[in-house]
Design a protein around this motif. Structure first.
Motif, mmCIF file in Angstrom:
data_model
loop_
_atom_site.group_PDB
_atom_site.id
_atom_site.type_symbol
_atom_site.label_atom_id
_atom_site.label_comp_id
_atom_site.label_asym_id
_atom_site.label_seq_id
_atom_site.Cartn_x
_atom_site.Cartn_y
_atom_site.Cartn_z
ATOM 1 N N THR A 1 0.867 -1.172 -0.022
ATOM 2 C CA THR A 1 0.078 0.065 0.007
ATOM 3 C C THR A 1 0.839 1.061 0.056
ATOM 4 O OG1 THR A 1 -1.744 1.252 1.320
ATOM 5 C CG2 THR A 1 -0.136 0.007 2.502
ATOM 6 N N GLU A 2 0.399 2.340 -0.297
ATOM 7 C CA GLU A 2 0.982 3.529 -0.478
ATOM 8 C C GLU A 2 0.515 4.550 0.507
ATOM 9 O OE1 GLU A 2 0.469 4.876 -4.436
ATOM 10 O OE2 GLU A 2 2.142 3.785 -5.225
ATOM 11 N N ASN A 3 -0.546 4.073 1.164
ATOM 12 C CA ASN A 3 -1.273 4.864 2.249
ATOM 13 C C ASN A 3 -1.113 4.230 3.389
ATOM 14 O OD1 ASN A 3 -2.540 6.542 0.236
ATOM 15 N ND2 ASN A 3 -3.879 4.748 -0.250
ATOM 16 N N ASP A 4 -0.156 5.096 4.493
ATOM 17 C CA ASP A 4 0.002 4.783 5.609
ATOM 18 C C ASP A 4 0.576 6.002 6.363
ATOM 19 O OD1 ASP A 4 0.501 1.878 7.319
ATOM 20 O OD2 ASP A 4 1.902 3.552 7.908
ATOM 21 N N PRO A 5 0.447 6.207 7.802
ATOM 22 C CA PRO A 5 1.125 7.484 8.312
ATOM 23 C C PRO A 5 2.398 7.170 8.621
ATOM 24 C CG PRO A 5 -0.689 6.110 9.615
ATOM 25 C CD PRO A 5 -0.948 5.475 8.512
ATOM 26 N N VAL A 6 2.663 6.119 8.598
ATOM 27 C CA VAL A 6 4.383 5.851 8.663
ATOM 28 C C VAL A 6 5.030 6.337 7.530
ATOM 29 C CG1 VAL A 6 6.162 4.265 9.188
ATOM 30 C CG2 VAL A 6 4.119 3.965 10.275
ATOM 31 N N LEU A 7 4.253 6.145 6.396
ATOM 32 C CA LEU A 7 5.035 6.482 5.075
ATOM 33 C C LEU A 7 5.043 7.922 4.946
ATOM 34 C CD1 LEU A 7 3.271 4.106 2.525
ATOM 35 C CD2 LEU A 7 5.577 3.686 3.286
ATOM 36 N N ASP A 8 3.982 8.605 5.498
ATOM 37 C CA ASP A 8 3.939 10.019 5.484
ATOM 38 C C ASP A 8 5.015 10.682 6.345
ATOM 39 O OD1 ASP A 8 1.661 9.967 3.914
ATOM 40 O OD2 ASP A 8 0.290 10.152 5.300
ATOM 41 N N GLN A 9 5.254 10.048 7.497
ATOM 42 C CA GLN A 9 6.319 10.530 8.213
ATOM 43 C C GLN A 9 7.670 10.386 7.701
ATOM 44 O OE1 GLN A 9 5.871 8.852 12.144
ATOM 45 N NE2 GLN A 9 8.074 9.180 12.865
ATOM 46 N N LEU A 10 8.011 9.262 7.096
ATOM 47 C CA LEU A 10 9.100 8.876 6.553
ATOM 48 C C LEU A 10 9.299 9.945 5.137
ATOM 49 C CD1 LEU A 10 9.191 5.149 6.670
ATOM 50 C CD2 LEU A 10 10.906 6.599 7.848
ATOM 51 N N THR A 11 8.563 10.433 4.432
ATOM 52 C CA THR A 11 8.738 11.167 3.241
ATOM 53 C C THR A 11 8.485 12.514 3.584
ATOM 54 O OG1 THR A 11 6.220 10.665 2.580
ATOM 55 C CG2 THR A 11 8.022 8.991 1.785
ATOM 56 N N ALA A 12 8.124 12.940 4.472
ATOM 57 C CA ALA A 12 7.810 14.376 4.911
ATOM 58 C C ALA A 12 9.089 15.159 4.522
ATOM 59 C CB ALA A 12 7.285 14.709 6.196
ATOM 60 N N GLY A 13 8.657 16.212 3.734
ATOM 61 C CA GLY A 13 9.984 17.198 3.284
ATOM 62 C C GLY A 13 10.996 16.797 2.406
ATOM 63 N N HIS A 14 10.600 15.274 1.810
ATOM 64 C CA HIS A 14 11.824 14.985 0.940
ATOM 65 C C HIS A 14 11.189 14.765 -0.552
ATOM 66 C CE1 HIS A 14 14.701 14.211 4.147
ATOM 67 N NE2 HIS A 14 13.464 13.456 4.800
ATOM 68 N N ASN A 15 12.293 14.846 -1.398
ATOM 69 C CA ASN A 15 11.936 14.252 -2.866
ATOM 70 C C ASN A 15 11.676 12.604 -2.952
ATOM 71 O OD1 ASN A 15 11.235 14.070 -5.544
ATOM 72 N ND2 ASN A 15 13.098 14.624 -6.172
ATOM 73 N N ALA A 16 10.581 12.108 -2.599
ATOM 74 C CA ALA A 16 10.780 10.853 -2.174
ATOM 75 C C ALA A 16 9.207 9.853 -2.741
ATOM 76 C CB ALA A 16 10.916 10.402 -0.745
ATOM 77 N N TYR A 17 9.561 8.845 -2.766
ATOM 78 C CA TYR A 17 8.234 7.955 -2.937
ATOM 79 C C TYR A 17 8.334 6.701 -2.063
ATOM 80 C CZ TYR A 17 5.158 4.420 -4.791
ATOM 81 O OH TYR A 17 4.364 3.253 -5.029
ATOM 82 N N ALA A 18 7.376 5.998 -1.530
ATOM 83 C CA ALA A 18 7.850 5.120 -0.580
ATOM 84 C C ALA A 18 6.185 4.088 -0.426
ATOM 85 C CB ALA A 18 7.677 5.728 0.994
ATOM 86 N N TRP A 19 6.402 2.954 -0.043
ATOM 87 C CA TRP A 19 5.239 2.113 0.143
ATOM 88 C C TRP A 19 5.549 1.259 1.140
ATOM 89 C CZ3 TRP A 19 9.159 0.985 -3.345
ATOM 90 C CH2 TRP A 19 9.540 -0.551 -3.411
ATOM 91 N N LYS A 20 4.589 0.401 1.535
ATOM 92 C CA LYS A 20 4.573 -0.509 2.644
ATOM 93 C C LYS A 20 4.335 -2.010 2.139
ATOM 94 C CE LYS A 20 1.462 -1.112 5.822
ATOM 95 N NZ LYS A 20 0.282 -0.990 6.930
ATOM 96 N N PHE A 21 5.256 -2.950 2.336
ATOM 97 C CA PHE A 21 5.211 -4.094 1.601
ATOM 98 C C PHE A 21 5.184 -5.316 2.769
ATOM 99 C CE2 PHE A 21 8.128 -7.384 -0.119
ATOM 100 C CZ PHE A 21 7.402 -7.889 -1.175
ATOM 101 N N ARG A 22 4.326 -6.336 2.692
ATOM 102 C CA ARG A 22 4.493 -7.329 3.679
ATOM 103 C C ARG A 22 5.346 -8.567 3.095
ATOM 104 N NH1 ARG A 22 1.710 -8.817 8.194
ATOM 105 N NH2 ARG A 22 1.236 -10.830 8.737
ATOM 106 N N ILE A 23 6.428 -8.822 3.920
ATOM 107 C CA ILE A 23 7.439 -9.673 3.261
ATOM 108 C C ILE A 23 6.991 -10.988 3.087
ATOM 109 C CG2 ILE A 23 10.059 -10.489 3.810
ATOM 110 C CD1 ILE A 23 10.272 -8.260 5.699
#
Length: 330
Positions: free
Chosen positions: A176-198
């Motif tokens: 998923t691309e929607n998670d508050p942890v992702l928002d915290q990790l990318t705030a203020g950066h030129n970034a893309y992030a996602w959460k992935f279940r291993i």
């Protein structure tokens, strides 16, 4: 005999010939950086076997799992699917090191001459499996290998506290691309992030995300990033025959990520050189006890190239549209 094998492992270079995996020929007949890294790791494993310490036997007999914990490579010419690559593995472990270290070089034939295609630095450890259910008996660790044995890969300090995740629990391999942890990790950066279940195919020794699994995610991160920015790999291939070309990559494991944990993958653009190359950083996190724990980090340097006749590649200067997408400019 074992002491001699350990001495060879730590002091004698070996050379092996391999052909790249066909799966890695994603564009024409050129092999992608991920499969180049696979080839490097395979050659280090071959070095163990040729020295008399096959990694399978080390696990079966002593409960020691071979783990690549660092791989850093520079690609100076492309590998192609028909290459019979000569790969030298040279031990460079220092006397006080707790990790096995190697320099690896890949040489190929080009127009009747030998050419160095890849140079790499690799570090590895032997991870001790303490699970007595799986390991019913263990032989002593071969003399001289004790300092490379660890009960845990890395030992990262927990980072910032995080807001608990929301939404449905992911199934194995889900993302998923929607998670508050992702928002915290990318705030203020030129970034893309996602959460992935291993999922199971990404791990080895029953539970640990292995280096090659991180490399797979590194390659996927590039694809996700450009797709999210409106310049997907397919789009630029169809429009201009441009394909991402990797010149350097690195990966370092900092701790252990486990089967069916949620992994947070952050791809951040660090620097851009004109309209020719850019370097991105990959950081990988899990959340334990309400805090971020970085389990790996890496980098990748990309340009764009045109491939003709299957293997003839050249770098190209990208246009303003691509430049704005990469830089995050509106």
């Amino acid at each position: 005999m074992t002491a001699t094998a350990v001495q060879k492992l730590l002091t004698e270079a070996t050379t092996v010939t391999h052909t790249p995996g066909y799966e890695g020929a994603n564009i024409g007949t050129i092999i992608g950086f991920k499969h180049v890294s696979y080839l490097i790791e395979k050659s280090v494993i071959d070095h163990f076997r040729r020295c008399g310490l096959p990694v399978g036997a080390l696990y079966e007999q002593q409960g020691l799992g071979f783990d690549t914990v660092h791989i850093e490579s520079r690609l100076s010419t492309a590998l192609i699917v028909d290459d019979e690559a000569s790969i030298e593995v040279k031990p460079v472990t220092t006397e006080d090191a707790a990790e096995l270290a190697f320099k690896v070089s890949i040489t190929v034939d080009r127009d009747g001459e030998r050419k160095k295609a890849v140079t790499s630095k690799v570090r590895a450890v032997l991870r001790y499996d303490e699970n007595d259910t799986r390991m019913l008996r263990r032989l002593p660790v071969p003399e001289g290998l004790e300092r490379f044995v660890t009960k845990r890969i890395g030992n990262a300090e927990p980072g910032e506290p995080v807001v608990p995740g929301t939404g449905d629990e992911l199934v194995s391999g889900g993302s998923t691309e929607n998670d508050p942890v992702l928002d915290q990790l990318t705030a203020g950066h030129n970034a893309y992030a996602w959460k992935f279940r291993i999922p199971y195919p990404f791990v080895h020794f029953f539970e640990r995300l292995q280096a090659t699994g991180y490399l797979r995610l590194m390659e996927e991160a590039k694809h996700r990033f450009v797709d999210a920015r409106g310049i997907s790999i397919r789009a630029l291939l169809e429009e201009s025959n441009w394909i991402p070309a990797v010149t350097q990559s690195s990966l370092t494991l900092l701790d252990e990520a486990r089967l069916e944990e949620d992994l947070y993958v952050v791809y951040r653009v660090d620097s851009v050189f004109k309209n020719l190359m850019y370097t991105s950083r990959l950081d990988y996190y899990v959340v334990r006890d309400g805090r971020l724990l970085k389990t790996a980090t890496g980098s990748i340097t990309h340009g764009y190239g045109v491939v003709e006749n299957g293997k003839e590649g050249r770098l190209v200067e990208w246009d303003d549209r691509v430049a704005k997408a990469i830089s995050g400019a509106s």
